[in-house]
Design a protein around this motif. Structure first.
Motif, PDB file in Angstrom:
ATOM      1  N   LYS A   1       0.839  -1.312  -0.076  1.00  0.00           N
ATOM      2  CA  LYS A   1      -0.008  -0.026   0.005  1.00  0.00           C
ATOM      3  C   LYS A   1       0.811   1.291   0.045  1.00  0.00           C
ATOM      4  O   LYS A   1       0.528   2.224  -0.603  1.00  0.00           O
ATOM      5  CB  LYS A   1      -0.864   0.076   1.112  1.00  0.00           C
ATOM      6  N   SER A   2       2.199   1.391   0.709  1.00  0.00           N
ATOM      7  CA  SER A   2       2.800   2.420   0.464  1.00  0.00           C
ATOM      8  C   SER A   2       3.842   2.634  -0.616  1.00  0.00           C
ATOM      9  O   SER A   2       4.140   3.645  -0.910  1.00  0.00           O
ATOM     10  CB  SER A   2       3.963   2.138   1.808  1.00  0.00           C
ATOM     11  N   ASN A   3       3.780   1.651  -1.471  1.00  0.00           N
ATOM     12  CA  ASN A   3       4.408   1.704  -2.652  1.00  0.00           C
ATOM     13  C   ASN A   3       3.655   1.042  -3.917  1.00  0.00           C
ATOM     14  O   ASN A   3       3.738  -0.072  -4.591  1.00  0.00           O
ATOM     15  CB  ASN A   3       5.586   0.662  -2.785  1.00  0.00           C
ATOM     16  N   PRO A   4       2.612   1.818  -4.469  1.00  0.00           N
ATOM     17  CA  PRO A   4       1.582   1.348  -5.131  1.00  0.00           C
ATOM     18  C   PRO A   4       2.359   1.213  -6.571  1.00  0.00           C
ATOM     19  O   PRO A   4       3.320   1.751  -7.094  1.00  0.00           O
ATOM     20  CB  PRO A   4       0.718   2.461  -5.347  1.00  0.00           C
ATOM     21  N   PRO A   5       1.952   0.239  -7.316  1.00  0.00           N
ATOM     22  CA  PRO A   5       2.477   0.030  -8.490  1.00  0.00           C
ATOM     23  C   PRO A   5       2.437   1.118  -9.757  1.00  0.00           C
ATOM     24  O   PRO A   5       1.580   1.861  -9.698  1.00  0.00           O
ATOM     25  CB  PRO A   5       1.660  -1.265  -9.420  1.00  0.00           C
ATOM     26  N   LEU A   6       3.343   1.163 -10.674  1.00  0.00           N
ATOM     27  CA  LEU A   6       3.665   2.249 -11.593  1.00  0.00           C
ATOM     28  C   LEU A   6       3.553   1.538 -13.014  1.00  0.00           C
ATOM     29  O   LEU A   6       3.757   2.671 -13.889  1.00  0.00           O
ATOM     30  CB  LEU A   6       4.562   3.232 -11.256  1.00  0.00           C
ATOM     31  N   LEU A   7       3.933   0.630 -13.033  1.00  0.00           N
ATOM     32  CA  LEU A   7       4.333  -0.055 -14.558  1.00  0.00           C
ATOM     33  C   LEU A   7       3.153   0.260 -15.509  1.00  0.00           C
ATOM     34  O   LEU A   7       3.561   0.465 -16.716  1.00  0.00           O
ATOM     35  CB  LEU A   7       4.674  -1.387 -14.680  1.00  0.00           C
ATOM     36  N   TYR A   8       1.825   0.479 -15.306  1.00  0.00           N
ATOM     37  CA  TYR A   8       0.956   0.706 -16.130  1.00  0.00           C
ATOM     38  C   TYR A   8       1.137   2.153 -16.736  1.00  0.00           C
ATOM     39  O   TYR A   8       0.976   2.102 -18.163  1.00  0.00           O
ATOM     40  CB  TYR A   8      -0.537   0.927 -15.369  1.00  0.00           C
ATOM     41  N   TRP A   9       1.766   2.950 -16.032  1.00  0.00           N
ATOM     42  CA  TRP A   9       2.157   4.231 -16.607  1.00  0.00           C
ATOM     43  C   TRP A   9       3.329   4.417 -17.647  1.00  0.00           C
ATOM     44  O   TRP A   9       3.487   5.115 -18.454  1.00  0.00           O
ATOM     45  CB  TRP A   9       2.404   5.077 -15.428  1.00  0.00           C
ATOM     46  N   TRP A  10       4.269   3.324 -17.400  1.00  0.00           N
ATOM     47  CA  TRP A  10       5.247   3.085 -18.433  1.00  0.00           C
ATOM     48  C   TRP A  10       4.898   3.025 -19.678  1.00  0.00           C
ATOM     49  O   TRP A  10       5.282   3.450 -20.908  1.00  0.00           O
ATOM     50  CB  TRP A  10       6.371   2.059 -17.718  1.00  0.00           C
ATOM     51  N   PHE A  11       3.817   1.973 -19.927  1.00  0.00           N
ATOM     52  CA  PHE A  11       3.219   1.658 -21.116  1.00  0.00           C
ATOM     53  C   PHE A  11       2.492   3.027 -21.926  1.00  0.00           C
ATOM     54  O   PHE A  11       2.701   3.046 -22.847  1.00  0.00           O
ATOM     55  CB  PHE A  11       2.376   0.705 -21.060  1.00  0.00           C
ATOM     56  N   VAL A  12       1.947   3.696 -20.867  1.00  0.00           N
ATOM     57  CA  VAL A  12       1.249   4.991 -21.498  1.00  0.00           C
ATOM     58  C   VAL A  12       2.188   5.903 -21.879  1.00  0.00           C
ATOM     59  O   VAL A  12       1.955   6.446 -22.800  1.00  0.00           O
ATOM     60  CB  VAL A  12       0.210   5.379 -20.037  1.00  0.00           C
ATOM     61  N   ASN A  13       3.181   6.214 -21.219  1.00  0.00           N
ATOM     62  CA  ASN A  13       4.126   7.184 -21.588  1.00  0.00           C
ATOM     63  C   ASN A  13       5.004   6.781 -22.572  1.00  0.00           C
ATOM     64  O   ASN A  13       5.504   7.662 -23.526  1.00  0.00           O
ATOM     65  CB  ASN A  13       4.897   7.634 -20.284  1.00  0.00           C
ATOM     66  N   ASN A  14       5.450   5.408 -22.607  1.00  0.00           N
ATOM     67  CA  ASN A  14       6.317   5.075 -23.698  1.00  0.00           C
ATOM     68  C   ASN A  14       5.483   4.967 -25.342  1.00  0.00           C
ATOM     69  O   ASN A  14       6.222   4.663 -26.251  1.00  0.00           O
ATOM     70  CB  ASN A  14       6.918   3.807 -23.130  1.00  0.00           C
ATOM     71  N   PHE A  15       4.429   4.278 -25.308  1.00  0.00           N
ATOM     72  CA  PHE A  15       3.448   4.252 -26.551  1.00  0.00           C
ATOM     73  C   PHE A  15       2.281   5.284 -26.561  1.00  0.00           C
ATOM     74  O   PHE A  15       1.341   4.974 -25.885  1.00  0.00           O
ATOM     75  CB  PHE A  15       3.150   2.522 -26.421  1.00  0.00           C
ATOM     76  N   LEU A  16       2.921   6.331 -27.167  1.00  0.00           N
ATOM     77  CA  LEU A  16       1.768   7.450 -27.267  1.00  0.00           C
ATOM     78  C   LEU A  16       0.458   7.112 -28.119  1.00  0.00           C
ATOM     79  O   LEU A  16      -0.489   7.599 -27.897  1.00  0.00           O
ATOM     80  CB  LEU A  16       2.457   8.679 -27.696  1.00  0.00           C
TER      81      LEU A  16
END
Length: 529
Positions: free
Chosen positions: A297-312
């Motif tokens: 809970k203190s370190n929520p996942p972020l890998l979803y955003w890597w795909f959003v930011n890398n594949f426009l």
């Protein structure tokens, strides 16, 4: 090649005898081209082994220069050690004497500048200048080119090939080579129309479900040359690069750099505190609850955003996420069947141009991870960041569907897979359960204990291919629990009864995502990532 350079004197002698015998036969058959090629290979292999073992005097050096290899035979006469070139086409033996594909570029010369990678083993990245294929009409390369400038990219070259020259401190690259062969068999099964049931849509899906493989050529037990997989980065680095633009600017939840930092003392201490609740106090329920609260809970996942930011582009983003999900599912199925361990965040790569998942380092197989000081008690890696990258459905939807299809294919081809794996396990030269250093002066694997271990591994794999979840947890016997939990007969029976494909998949996902399992893993595995 590796027999001639073996650390074991008996194997080395056998390798020398085989080499000399082949040399004499070629000379007797007057096949001087192959004879000269075989003789020249001795110098080439020595060059590569010396390069793998070389350690720059400056420990922080990122590159160094070498005198490129030059032998009596041109480098282009050798088959490049890449997967495409070493794959023999079915029926090619009948059609042609040249069984290797002719469309693969050939090697011209090594680049004198060698890069040193930053990982623990300090492998070297070797660059080779490539010529057009031998049957190409552009093959009219400057044969009379002067030596001056020949170790740089020339106008007649078609590009560069990259390889990783590596010396393993404890591992054995022969295992990696064998697993790659096994994965190639699985790829053929996945693309086969008889792989598993279903209509045209399932056939199309299976053809997209592939394991990304690469060539591993062993030069000795501890040295080898690996095909470079381009455009890849580790899962850990991708999380480190990720950021959530919707989070507050100065929030620790905005960027992934902190949670991917293994040297962060706060992260390590927090996880160790959670783990100690079980390891030292025997309270697994409390340890899992602390892990969820303080780590996840203190370190929520972020890998979803890597795909959003890398594949426009929306289509590119969806395709990359789909490819990541499908490839992860296939690797999960195969990894569980062969007992692939050591799946920390550096051993899982992602193709940054397509999103495809690529696994590396196959030394820890056949459940060898169970023998580690902190046993690996999960069937595969399926942590919060991976689930986040799969999209809103997480482990449901596409991931579970592809995992079910992959397991269905493996189970329906059980006899084929066992026939491939059994020779691997019974290979008298490789002991799958021990490190290479332990095999150096030992016997070749004919002892009773090693035979029993091989039979047990085959039984375990056979059980998994029949739907039995038989991955044990050594901690259950070593650590006495104080949280009121006790193993009853029903729990033990559930692990020996075969499940349907769907039931087996649900069990695998449940065990892989269980906080009670994740909190038991080694801190370097980074279970919170």
């Amino acid at each position: 090649a590796w027999l001639r350079h073996s650390a074991n004197s008996d194997r080395k002698q056998v390798g020398e005898e085989l080499f000399k015998g082949a040399q004499k036969n070629l000379h007797r058959m007057e096949n001087m081209k192959m004879h000269d090629l075989l003789v020249a290979s001795k110098g080439l292999f020595k060059f590569l082994i010396d390069l793998a073992k070389y350690q720059p005097k400056n420990a922080s050096a990122r590159s160094f220069n070498v005198r490129p290899w030059k032998g009596d035979v041109e480098l282009k006469e050798f088959v490049p050690p890449v997967q495409a070139a070493l794959s023999v086409s079915p029926g090619s033996l009948e059609r042609s004497r040249d069984v290797f594909p002719a469309f693969v570029p050939r090697m011209r010369a090594f680049c004198p500048t060698v890069q040193v990678m930053s990982s623990k083993a300090r492998p070297k990245k070797l660059t080779v200048f490539a010529l057009p294929p031998s049957n190409s009409r552009h093959q009219q390369h400057s044969a009379g080119m002067s030596s001056k400038g020949s170790y740089t990219l020339q106008p007649g070259d078609v590009g560069e090939m990259h390889f990783l020259v590596k010396q393993e401190a404890k591992g054995d690259l022969r295992k990696d080579a064998r697993v790659q062969n096994f994965n190639n068999v699985i790829n053929r099964l996945l693309t086969s129309s008889n792989g598993c049931g279903g209509g045209p849509s399932s056939v199309r899906q299976r053809r997209r479900m592939q394991l990304r493989t690469f060539s591993v050529v062993c030069l000795s037990e501890d040295c080898g040359i690996l095909e470079w997989v381009p455009n890849t980065d580790s899962l850990r680095n991708l999380v480190s690069q990720s950021y959530n633009p919707q989070a507050a600017p100065h929030s620790i939840r905005r960027r992934g750099k902190r949670i991917a930092n293994f040297n962060d003392p706060a992260l390590r201490t927090t996880f160790q505190t959670c783990q100690d609740a079980y390891v030292k106090n025997g309270n697994l329920i409390r340890a899992a609850s602390m892990f969820e609260e303080k780590c996840l809970k203190s370190n929520p996942p972020l890998l979803y955003w890597w795909f959003v930011n890398n594949f426009l582009d929306p289509h590119a983003w969806f395709e990359a996420r789909t490819k990541f999900t499908m490839s992860s599912a296939v690797w999960s199925a195969v990894g569980h069947v062969i007992g692939l361990g050591d799946r920390h965040s550096e051993n899982i790569l992602v193709d940054t141009s397509s999103g495809e998942c690529v696994h590396v380092d196959f030394d820890c197989i056949f459940d060898k991870g169970q023998n580690l000081p902190r046993p690996e008690v999960v069937p595969f890696r399926l942590t919060s960041n991976m689930l986040d990258a799969f999209g809103p459905t997480g482990s449901d939807g596409m991931y579970s569907g592809c995992l079910t299809a992959a397991m269905g294919t493996l189970r329906s081809n059980r006899d084929t897979l066992l026939s491939v794996l059994e020779p691997f396990l019974k290979d008298p030269v490789i002991d799958w359960k021990r490190h290479r250093a332990q095999q150096k002066h030992g016997k070749s694997g004919s002892s009773h204990n090693e035979t029993v271990a091989a039979k047990r591994s085959i039984q375990v794999i056979n059980g998994r291919l029949q739907g039995i979840y038989n991955l044990g947890n050594p901690n259950m016997k070593k650590i006495k629990r104080t949280d009121g939990y006790s193993v009853n007969q029903e729990d033990e029976t559930s692990n020996i009864l075969p499940l349907s494909v769907e039931g087996q998949v649900r069990k695998m996902i449940s065990e892989a995502t269980s906080s009670e399992n994740l909190v038991q893993l080694y801190v370097g595995w980074m279970p919170w990532l």
